[in-house]
Every structure is written in structure tokens, then in C-alpha cells.
Write a protein that holds these residues in place. Structure first.
Motif, PDB file in Angstrom:
ATOM      1  N   GLY A   1      -2.978 -13.756  -4.037  1.00  0.00           N
ATOM      2  CA  GLY A   1      -1.834 -14.608  -3.672  1.00  0.00           C
ATOM      3  C   GLY A   1      -1.087 -14.974  -4.940  1.00  0.00           C
ATOM      4  N   LYS A   2      -0.574 -16.209  -4.983  1.00  0.00           N
ATOM      5  CA  LYS A   2       0.234 -16.640  -6.140  1.00  0.00           C
ATOM      6  C   LYS A   2      -0.566 -16.557  -7.440  1.00  0.00           C
ATOM      7  CE  LYS A   2       1.552 -20.531  -4.092  1.00  0.00           C
ATOM      8  NZ  LYS A   2       1.396 -20.219  -2.675  1.00  0.00           N
ATOM      9  N   ILE A   3      -1.724 -17.214  -7.458  1.00  0.00           N
ATOM     10  CA  ILE A   3      -2.483 -17.256  -8.713  1.00  0.00           C
ATOM     11  C   ILE A   3      -3.241 -15.938  -8.931  1.00  0.00           C
ATOM     12  CG2 ILE A   3      -4.578 -18.417  -7.843  1.00  0.00           C
ATOM     13  CD1 ILE A   3      -2.826 -19.555 -10.980  1.00  0.00           C
TER      14      ILE A   3
ATOM     15  N   ARG B   1      -5.148  -9.901   3.142  1.00  0.00           N
ATOM     16  CA  ARG B   1      -5.260  -9.654   4.594  1.00  0.00           C
ATOM     17  C   ARG B   1      -4.011  -8.988   5.141  1.00  0.00           C
ATOM     18  NH1 ARG B   1      -6.507 -15.692   6.388  1.00  0.00           N
ATOM     19  NH2 ARG B   1      -4.609 -15.812   5.164  1.00  0.00           N
ATOM     20  N   SER B   2      -2.863  -9.378   4.654  1.00  0.00           N
ATOM     21  CA  SER B   2      -1.614  -8.866   5.226  1.00  0.00           C
ATOM     22  C   SER B   2      -1.148  -7.602   4.503  1.00  0.00           C
ATOM     23  CB  SER B   2      -0.523  -9.934   5.114  1.00  0.00           C
ATOM     24  OG  SER B   2      -0.270 -10.190   3.751  1.00  0.00           O
TER      25      SER B   2
ATOM     26  N   THR C   1       0.668  -8.345   1.193  1.00  0.00           N
ATOM     27  CA  THR C   1      -0.204  -8.525   0.015  1.00  0.00           C
ATOM     28  C   THR C   1      -0.674  -7.171  -0.504  1.00  0.00           C
ATOM     29  OG1 THR C   1      -0.918 -10.650   0.898  1.00  0.00           O
ATOM     30  CG2 THR C   1      -2.297  -9.703  -0.827  1.00  0.00           C
TER      31      THR C   1
ATOM     32  N   ASN D   1     -13.243  -6.597   1.710  1.00  0.00           N
ATOM     33  CA  ASN D   1     -13.802  -7.407   0.615  1.00  0.00           C
ATOM     34  C   ASN D   1     -15.191  -6.922   0.197  1.00  0.00           C
ATOM     35  OD1 ASN D   1     -11.670  -9.275   0.217  1.00  0.00           O
ATOM     36  ND2 ASN D   1     -12.266 -10.358   2.073  1.00  0.00           N
TER      37      ASN D   1
ATOM     38  N   ALA E   1     -10.091 -15.807  -5.402  1.00  0.00           N
ATOM     39  CA  ALA E   1      -8.794 -16.482  -5.516  1.00  0.00           C
ATOM     40  C   ALA E   1      -8.187 -16.782  -4.149  1.00  0.00           C
ATOM     41  CB  ALA E   1      -7.841 -15.642  -6.362  1.00  0.00           C
ATOM     42  N   VAL E   2      -9.055 -16.921  -3.132  1.00  0.00           N
ATOM     43  CA  VAL E   2      -8.550 -17.340  -1.810  1.00  0.00           C
ATOM     44  C   VAL E   2      -8.541 -18.866  -1.767  1.00  0.00           C
ATOM     45  CG1 VAL E   2      -9.380 -15.280  -0.607  1.00  0.00           C
ATOM     46  CG2 VAL E   2     -10.861 -17.288  -0.725  1.00  0.00           C
ATOM     47  N   LYS E   3      -7.881 -19.428  -0.771  1.00  0.00           N
ATOM     48  CA  LYS E   3      -7.936 -20.880  -0.588  1.00  0.00           C
ATOM     49  C   LYS E   3      -9.358 -21.217  -0.132  1.00  0.00           C
ATOM     50  CE  LYS E   3      -3.471 -22.429  -0.708  1.00  0.00           C
ATOM     51  NZ  LYS E   3      -2.307 -21.785  -0.135  1.00  0.00           N
TER      52      LYS E   3
ATOM     53  N   SER F   1     -14.461 -16.912   5.659  1.00  0.00           N
ATOM     54  CA  SER F   1     -14.215 -15.572   6.210  1.00  0.00           C
ATOM     55  C   SER F   1     -14.620 -14.498   5.198  1.00  0.00           C
ATOM     56  CB  SER F   1     -12.755 -15.413   6.647  1.00  0.00           C
ATOM     57  OG  SER F   1     -11.903 -15.427   5.527  1.00  0.00           O
TER      58      SER F   1
ATOM     59  N   ILE G   1     -11.852 -19.530  -8.622  1.00  0.00           N
ATOM     60  CA  ILE G   1     -10.755 -20.445  -8.986  1.00  0.00           C
ATOM     61  C   ILE G   1     -10.444 -21.376  -7.801  1.00  0.00           C
ATOM     62  CG2 ILE G   1      -9.774 -18.859 -10.701  1.00  0.00           C
ATOM     63  CD1 ILE G   1      -7.480 -18.529  -8.652  1.00  0.00           C
TER      64      ILE G   1
HETATM   65  N1  LIG Z   1      -1.485 -21.917  -7.376  1.00  0.00           N
HETATM   66  C1  LIG Z   1      -2.006 -22.494  -8.443  1.00  0.00           C
HETATM   67  O1  LIG Z   1      -1.322 -22.891  -9.407  1.00  0.00           O
HETATM   68  C2  LIG Z   1      -3.526 -22.668  -8.555  1.00  0.00           C
HETATM   69  C3  LIG Z   1      -4.068 -23.182  -9.740  1.00  0.00           C
HETATM   70  C4  LIG Z   1      -5.455 -23.306  -9.838  1.00  0.00           C
HETATM   71  C5  LIG Z   1      -6.271 -22.935  -8.788  1.00  0.00           C
HETATM   72  N2  LIG Z   1      -5.719 -22.465  -7.633  1.00  0.00           N
HETATM   73  C6  LIG Z   1      -6.625 -22.078  -6.535  1.00  0.00           C
HETATM   74  O2  LIG Z   1      -6.386 -20.715  -6.271  1.00  0.00           O
HETATM   75  C7  LIG Z   1      -6.654 -20.425  -4.909  1.00  0.00           C
HETATM   76  C8  LIG Z   1      -5.487 -19.650  -4.343  1.00  0.00           C
HETATM   77  O3  LIG Z   1      -4.311 -20.406  -4.470  1.00  0.00           O
HETATM   78  P1  LIG Z   1      -2.864 -19.716  -4.306  1.00  0.00           P
HETATM   79  O4  LIG Z   1      -1.887 -20.792  -4.605  1.00  0.00           O
HETATM   80  O5  LIG Z   1      -2.829 -18.454  -5.060  1.00  0.00           O
HETATM   81  O6  LIG Z   1      -2.896 -19.429  -2.712  1.00  0.00           O
HETATM   82  P2  LIG Z   1      -2.168 -18.241  -1.899  1.00  0.00           P
HETATM   83  O7  LIG Z   1      -0.891 -17.878  -2.552  1.00  0.00           O
HETATM   84  O8  LIG Z   1      -2.148 -18.679  -0.468  1.00  0.00           O
HETATM   85  O9  LIG Z   1      -3.149 -17.013  -2.067  1.00  0.00           O
HETATM   86  C9  LIG Z   1      -4.323 -16.844  -1.343  1.00  0.00           C
HETATM   87  C10 LIG Z   1      -4.443 -15.381  -1.012  1.00  0.00           C
HETATM   88  O10 LIG Z   1      -5.708 -15.188  -0.384  1.00  0.00           O
HETATM   89  C11 LIG Z   1      -5.559 -14.143   0.550  1.00  0.00           C
HETATM   90  N3  LIG Z   1      -6.662 -14.226   1.532  1.00  0.00           N
HETATM   91  C12 LIG Z   1      -6.929 -15.197   2.426  1.00  0.00           C
HETATM   92  N4  LIG Z   1      -8.044 -14.888   3.123  1.00  0.00           N
HETATM   93  C13 LIG Z   1      -8.470 -13.699   2.649  1.00  0.00           C
HETATM   94  C14 LIG Z   1      -9.563 -12.854   2.947  1.00  0.00           C
HETATM   95  N5  LIG Z   1     -10.455 -13.168   3.910  1.00  0.00           N
HETATM   96  N6  LIG Z   1      -9.683 -11.700   2.257  1.00  0.00           N
HETATM   97  C15 LIG Z   1      -8.808 -11.365   1.292  1.00  0.00           C
HETATM   98  N7  LIG Z   1      -7.748 -12.114   0.950  1.00  0.00           N
HETATM   99  C16 LIG Z   1      -7.579 -13.275   1.625  1.00  0.00           C
HETATM  100  C17 LIG Z   1      -4.193 -14.340   1.156  1.00  0.00           C
HETATM  101  O11 LIG Z   1      -3.757 -13.073   1.561  1.00  0.00           O
HETATM  102  P3  LIG Z   1      -2.680 -12.868   2.765  1.00  0.00           P
HETATM  103  O12 LIG Z   1      -1.442 -13.536   2.278  1.00  0.00           O
HETATM  104  O13 LIG Z   1      -2.562 -11.384   2.841  1.00  0.00           O
HETATM  105  O14 LIG Z   1      -3.283 -13.523   3.970  1.00  0.00           O
HETATM  106  C18 LIG Z   1      -3.383 -14.861  -0.043  1.00  0.00           C
HETATM  107  O15 LIG Z   1      -2.682 -13.818  -0.665  1.00  0.00           O
HETATM  108  C19 LIG Z   1      -6.898 -21.768  -4.215  1.00  0.00           C
HETATM  109  O16 LIG Z   1      -8.274 -21.913  -3.995  1.00  0.00           O
HETATM  110  C20 LIG Z   1      -6.405 -22.797  -5.212  1.00  0.00           C
HETATM  111  O17 LIG Z   1      -7.194 -23.978  -5.175  1.00  0.00           O
HETATM  112  C21 LIG Z   1      -4.355 -22.307  -7.515  1.00  0.00           C
END
Ligand SMILES: NC(=O)c1ccc[n+]([C@@H]2O[C@H](COP(=O)([O-])OP(=O)(O)OC[C@H]3O[C@@H](n4cnc5c(N)ncnc54)[C@H](OP(=O)(O)O)[C@@H]3O)[C@@H](O)[C@H]2O)c1
Length: 263
Positions: free
Chosen positions: A9-11, A31-32, A35, A50, A63-65, A71, A89
């Protein structure tokens, strides 16, 4: 180095870009289709599987939520985690919980949004590992800390960019109040902030000494500082960070509890 990024995802995407510069063998998951296509565009192997990604790698970056980690656990067979180094993370889930669920060697990383420009400030917990440090150094600076400091890190370094952005916006509004065009003010304020940080870092000056250098008797700065003092700015900022820290600790407990009964 063979690295799997579970959840690009983003990070995860920022990490993927960083790891690419190390000439590592990378596999990214999502998943999508969107991505998957985004990963492929980077010339990196992409899969929705996975279990396959974990098996194929030595280092697994989760790096998933946190709410989606269940899952991932269902999809990856227990034996696939054997002998892997896992870097989570995901906010909140404790190292001890991840060790119980995977049986692998586990690290936690807490980068921040500045990873998108290679200027993240990442905390790594807990035992020092050169390969993992190398990965996160591609995103910016790295600090090894004990896990118990991660809530404070989340408040100061994770939420910090939002707080600093808010202060910069207040400066810009102040500039507009003094009749300065907004765009000019904004650019100049960013330069001033960057320059102040560079001065503090390069001269190794304590912030209080820098403040006193600028504060001439009966000058303009002391008038501004008196207003900051009477408005309670310092106390407001300390309380802001403390509130974010308390929230991080509360959320962390709630998230970790979600995995209490997971095998
Ligand atoms: N953003 C930040 O600045 C930051 C900083 C530090 C820590 N974090 C941590 O990083 C994690 C992700 O944050 P994010 O902001 O990057 O969220 P995000 O953009 O929603 O990314 C999460 C990704 O996980 C994928 N995903 C979900 N379920 C999955 C599965 N079963 N198998 C494979 N991929 C799966 C999603 O893919 P699809 O879109 O294809 O469903 C999505 O691309 C979180 O735990 C957050 O606490 C984020």
C-alpha cells in the motif's frame, strides 16, 4: 537478499522503492488488481499468494493494516514462517504476539510519511540487525530503540509531520495577516524552517541558545516570544504530544488484544 513485502500500500510501496535500490530479490503482495499492477510496473514480482511470497523470501515485511493481519495469518501456513526474519510495520501488534503467531524472529519498524521522499525517521525494535537496518536506511534515518518506546515514537515521529505542518500553516496565516502574499509566505517559511533545522544540526546548537542569539533586547523577537508564552504555545505542544502518546498506547493495547485468541 530475498525480501517479501506483504501488502504494498502507501508505506509498502515506499519500502519497495527503497529495497529496489539494494538490488534485492523482491516479491510484493496485494489483494486488488490495482495493487498487483502497481507492483509489476516497478519491475517487481507481484502475487496475491502470501504463502508463496513468504516461502520464497528470507525477510518478510508485514505492511498490511493490523486489522487485515488475521487474513494474512489464515493464508500463510505455519511452516512457511520457519527461519524467516519478519519485520512488522503494523502499529500495535507486539513482538511477543507475532513470535507466538509465527514462531519466527520478529522485528518492528515504525517509519513515517517522509519515506515517500527518502526522509523517513524510522525506529527499529529491538535487537540490532544489519540487513534490516540496510533496508530501512534506504527510506531515511534509522534508530534502534526498545519496543516500549514505540508509542512515544508514534506520537512524536509518526504524528510529528502533521503537527509541524499545522505550525507551518499557522505561520503562513500570520504572514497573510501581515499583508504578505500567501504563496511567497509559504515558500519562504518552508526555507526558514529547513534552514533552522540545518543550523541546529550543523552547529549542534541547543534550541534555547539559537533562540537567545535571535532575541535582542527590546527587539521584535522578544515581543513575539512574550505572546507565545502568554498564549501557552509550549505547554500546548507538550500536551499535544502527550495526548497522541496516550492514544497510541490505548490503540496498541486494543489492536494487540484482537490477536489474544488467535492461534
Ligand atoms: N502510512 C504511514 O505513514 C505509516 C507509517 C508507519 C506505519 N504504518 C503502518 O503500515 C501499515 C500499512 O499502512 P498504509 O498506510 O500503507 O495502508 P494501505 O495503504 O491501506 O496499505 C495496506 C495494503 O495492504 C494490502 N492488503 C490488505 N490485506 C492484504 C492481504 N490479505 N494480503 C496482501 N495484501 C493485503 C492492501 O492491498 P489492496 O489495496 O490490494 O487491498 C493495501 O495495499 C499499517 O499497519 C500502518 O499502521 C503506516
Amino acid at each position: 537478499m530475498k525480501v517479501a513485502i506483504i501488502g504494498v500500500g502507501k508505506i509498502g510501496y515506499a519500502i519497495l522503492k527503497g529495497v529496489k535500490s539494494l538490488n534485492a530479490e523482491i516479491i510484493g503482495t496485494g489483494r486488488s488488481e490495482i495493487t498487483i499492477e502497481r507492483i509489476k510496473k516497478e519491475g517487481v514480482e507481484a502475487t496475491k499468494d502470501n504463502d508463496y511470497a513468504v516461502r520464497k523470501s528470507e525477510i518478510v515485511i508485514l505492511a498490511v493494516k493490523p486489522q487485515h493481519f488475521n487474513s494474512v495469518l489464515r493464508e500463510v501456513s505455519k511452516t512457511a514462517w520457519n527461519g524467516k526474519k519478519i519485520v512488522s510495520i503494523m502499529a500495535g501488534i507486539k513482538i511477543s504476539t507475532l513470535v507466538r503467531l509465527t514462531g519466527a524472529k520478529v522485528y518492528r519498524a515504525m517509519p513515517n510519511i517522509n519515506a515517500i521522499v527518502g526522509k523517513a525517521t524510522t525506529a527499529l525494535a529491538e535487537e540490532k540487525d544489519e540487513e534490516i537496518e540496510k533496508i530501512f536506511k534506504t527510506l531515511g534515518s534509522v534508530y534502534w530503540v526498545s519496543e516500549e518506546l514505540l508509542d512515544a515514537w508514534t506520537a512524536i515521529i509518526g504524528s510529528g509531520p502533521a503537527f509541524i505542518a499545522e505550525i507551518i500553516d499557522a505561520f503562513a496565516l500570520g504572514a497573510v495577516a501581515c499583508g504578505m502574499p500567501r504563496d511567497l509566505a509559504y515558500e519562504a517559511i518552508l526555507d526558514m524552517v529547513e534552514g533552522t533545522v540545518t543550523t541546529l544540526k550543523r552547529e549542534k546548537t541547543h534550541p534555547v541558545l539559537l533562540r537567545d542569539q535571535v532575541t535582542t533586547p527590546a527587539g521584535t523577537t522578544i515581543r513575539g516570544l512574550m505572546t507565545m508564552e502568554s498564549e501557552g504555545i509550549k505547554s500546548a505542544i507538550i500536551k499535544t504530544i502527550e495526548a497522541a502518546y496516550q492514544r497510541s498506547a490505548t490503540i496498541g493495547k486494543e489492536i494487540d488484544k484482537m490477536f489474544e485468541n488467535t492461534e
